[in-house]
Design an enzyme around this catalytic site. Structure first.
Site, PDB file in Angstrom:
ATOM      1  N   LYS A 169      -2.337  -1.500  -3.918  1.00  0.00           N
ATOM      2  CA  LYS A 169      -2.935  -0.308  -3.873  1.00  0.00           C
ATOM      3  C   LYS A 169      -2.055   1.090  -3.727  1.00  0.00           C
ATOM      4  O   LYS A 169      -1.156   1.068  -3.017  1.00  0.00           O
ATOM      5  CB  LYS A 169      -3.689  -0.463  -2.402  1.00  0.00           C
ATOM      6  CG  LYS A 169      -4.606   0.724  -2.291  1.00  0.00           C
ATOM      7  CD  LYS A 169      -5.290   0.480  -0.695  1.00  0.00           C
ATOM      8  CE  LYS A 169      -6.133   1.936  -0.750  1.00  0.00           C
ATOM      9  NZ  LYS A 169      -6.401   2.166   0.779  1.00  0.00           N
ATOM     10  N   LYS A 199       0.931  -1.291  -0.141  1.00  0.00           N
ATOM     11  CA  LYS A 199       0.049   0.057   0.214  1.00  0.00           C
ATOM     12  C   LYS A 199       1.008   1.269  -0.160  1.00  0.00           C
ATOM     13  O   LYS A 199       1.729   1.315   0.683  1.00  0.00           O
ATOM     14  CB  LYS A 199      -0.836  -0.130   1.208  1.00  0.00           C
ATOM     15  CG  LYS A 199      -1.809   1.368   1.268  1.00  0.00           C
ATOM     16  CD  LYS A 199      -2.827   1.221   2.466  1.00  0.00           C
ATOM     17  CE  LYS A 199      -3.832   2.460   2.645  1.00  0.00           C
ATOM     18  NZ  LYS A 199      -4.546   2.206   3.695  1.00  0.00           N
TER      19      LYS A 199
HETATM   20  C1  PBG Z   1      -7.546   3.156   5.544  1.00  0.00           C
HETATM   21  C2  PBG Z   1      -7.848   3.091   4.042  1.00  0.00           C
HETATM   22  C3  PBG Z   1      -7.472   4.016   3.029  1.00  0.00           C
HETATM   23  C4  PBG Z   1      -8.147   3.577   1.990  1.00  0.00           C
HETATM   24  C5  PBG Z   1      -8.455   2.437   2.356  1.00  0.00           C
HETATM   25  N1  PBG Z   1      -8.351   2.065   3.474  1.00  0.00           N
HETATM   26  C6  PBG Z   1      -6.842   5.383   3.198  1.00  0.00           C
HETATM   27  C7  PBG Z   1      -5.773   5.763   3.663  1.00  0.00           C
HETATM   28  O1  PBG Z   1      -4.683   4.876   3.875  1.00  0.00           O
HETATM   29  O2  PBG Z   1      -5.352   7.241   3.869  1.00  0.00           O
HETATM   30  C8  PBG Z   1      -8.091   4.333   0.512  1.00  0.00           C
HETATM   31  C9  PBG Z   1      -8.951   3.912  -0.281  1.00  0.00           C
HETATM   32  C10 PBG Z   1      -9.509   4.678  -1.359  1.00  0.00           C
HETATM   33  O3  PBG Z   1      -8.803   5.870  -1.650  1.00  0.00           O
HETATM   34  O4  PBG Z   1     -10.375   4.294  -2.256  1.00  0.00           O
HETATM   35  N2  PBG Z   1      -6.316   3.066   5.943  1.00  0.00           N
END
Ligand code: PBG
Length: 331
Positions: free
Chosen positions: A254, A201
């Site tokens: 992601k 991520k």
């Molecule tokens: C929570 C999380 C996030 C997303 C999914 N889970 C945001 C982040 O890490 O700031 C982002 C999903 C999206 O942008 O559609 N940690």
């Protein structure tokens, strides 16, 4: 005078295989199926609540009763899986509401499973929607305390499983989070609940609209001490290896669109199913350009999803799931 090196009957004639729609259809290499989509929902407290999320046209914050209807709508379109994000009424420094059985997510899980057992309910496990500082774990000094956060993530995951979640998906990017959650689930009688790790991520500007949707923007600093730098490709493989070592059943990359190379590499290297998250900013870009009349939104959406599949994703988490499923079944 003919100055090309090959004669016209010698060079490859690739257009021969594109001559009509049936042939093009027959030779499709990658086709999307509604069964590989996971539809995200933002669940809030109250009843009959539907609050549009401005940067994500078509996506709303919804209360539990409407989440049940929305899951049914998804199922009717062929999308059998949802991932839930929760919006609590109150936030605090440790995100204590995240593991409460009365919270929106926990209630939505049990209500959706009750009314539509066929729907596969996944929960996002993170603290950022529940902490008043907006970080994904608890703060010590100026940074998130990795090891102090792990038991809270495990408790949250267990509370989701207790509510009936079919799968949990930790997204906090804490080292050891998959292992802590796996142990928590095993110790509480939920050894059958799989873990989908948000393994690779990235710290991404493409989460912007989500942070408005989930009210989870960090109140100071950013997430770069726990999420990955976008310049890195090889480190993603180490993150995935770590999640697999800790017991992840599914790995995730992601965002998706700016990281297709990472999806490709992961799918070639690992035999675990690979999920890709077509994140909020990717959805918003296409929606906004479509609204402006700058491109054909539906076609761009399908092209994006197909490219994610072509890169090697087995599962695609996408806000476009229901719409794309309808387009697929319309043929
Ligand atoms: C929570 C999380 C996030 C997303 C999914 N889970 C945001 C982040 O890490 O700031 C982002 C999903 C999206 O942008 O559609 N940690």
């Amino acid at each position: 005078m003919d100055n090309s090196r090959m004669k016209s009957d010698q060079y490859p004639r690739l257009r021969r295989m594109r001559r009509n729609a049936t042939l093009r259809d027959m030779l499709d290499e990658n086709r999307l199926f509604a069964s590989e989509f996971i539809y995200p929902m933002f669940v809030t407290t109250g009843a009959g609540v539907r609050t549009p999320i401005e940067p994500m046209p078509g996506i709303d914050q919804i209360s539990v009763d409407l989440a049940v209807e929305e899951a049914q709508l998804a199922l009717d379109a062929g999308v059998k899986s949802v991932i839930l994000f929760g919006l609590p009424d109150e936030k605090d420094a440790t995100g204590s509401r995240s593991s409460s059985p009365d919270e929106a997510v926990q209630r939505a899980v049990s209500e959706i499973k009750k009314s539509s057992p066929e729907t596969y309910v996944i929960t996002d496990v993170c603290l950022c929607e529940y902490t008043d500082h907006g970080h994904c774990g608890i703060i010590n000094g100026n940074d998130v305390d990795n090891d102090a956060t792990l038991p809270l993530l495990a408790e949250t995951a267990v509370s989701h499983a207790e509510a009936g979640a079919d799968m949990v998906a930790p997204s906090a990017m804490m080292d050891g989070q998959v292992a802590a959650i796996r142990a928590g689930l095993n110790d509480s009688g939920h050894a059958d609940v799989p873990v989908m790790g948000y393994s690779a991520k990235y710290a991404s500007a493409f989460y912007g609209p989500f942070r408005i949707a989930a009210d989870s923007a960090p109140q100071f600093g950013d997430r770069r001490t726990y999420q990955m730098a976008h310049s890195k490709g090889r480190e993603a493989m180490r993150e995935i290896e770590a999640d697999l070592y800790e017991g992840a059943d599914i790995i995730m990359v992601k965002p998706a669109l700016a990281y297709l190379d990472v999806i490709k590499e992961a799918s070639m290297r690992f035999d675990t199913p690979v999920a890709a998250y077509n994140v909020s900013g990717e959805y918003s870009m296409v929606a906004a350009a479509g609204q402006a009349g700058w491109l054909d939104r539906e076609r761009a959406m399908m092209e994006v999803l197909t490219s994610i599949k072509r890169a090697g994703a087995d599962l695609i988490i996408t806000y476009s799931a229901i719409e794309a499923a309808r387009i697929i079944s319309r043929g």
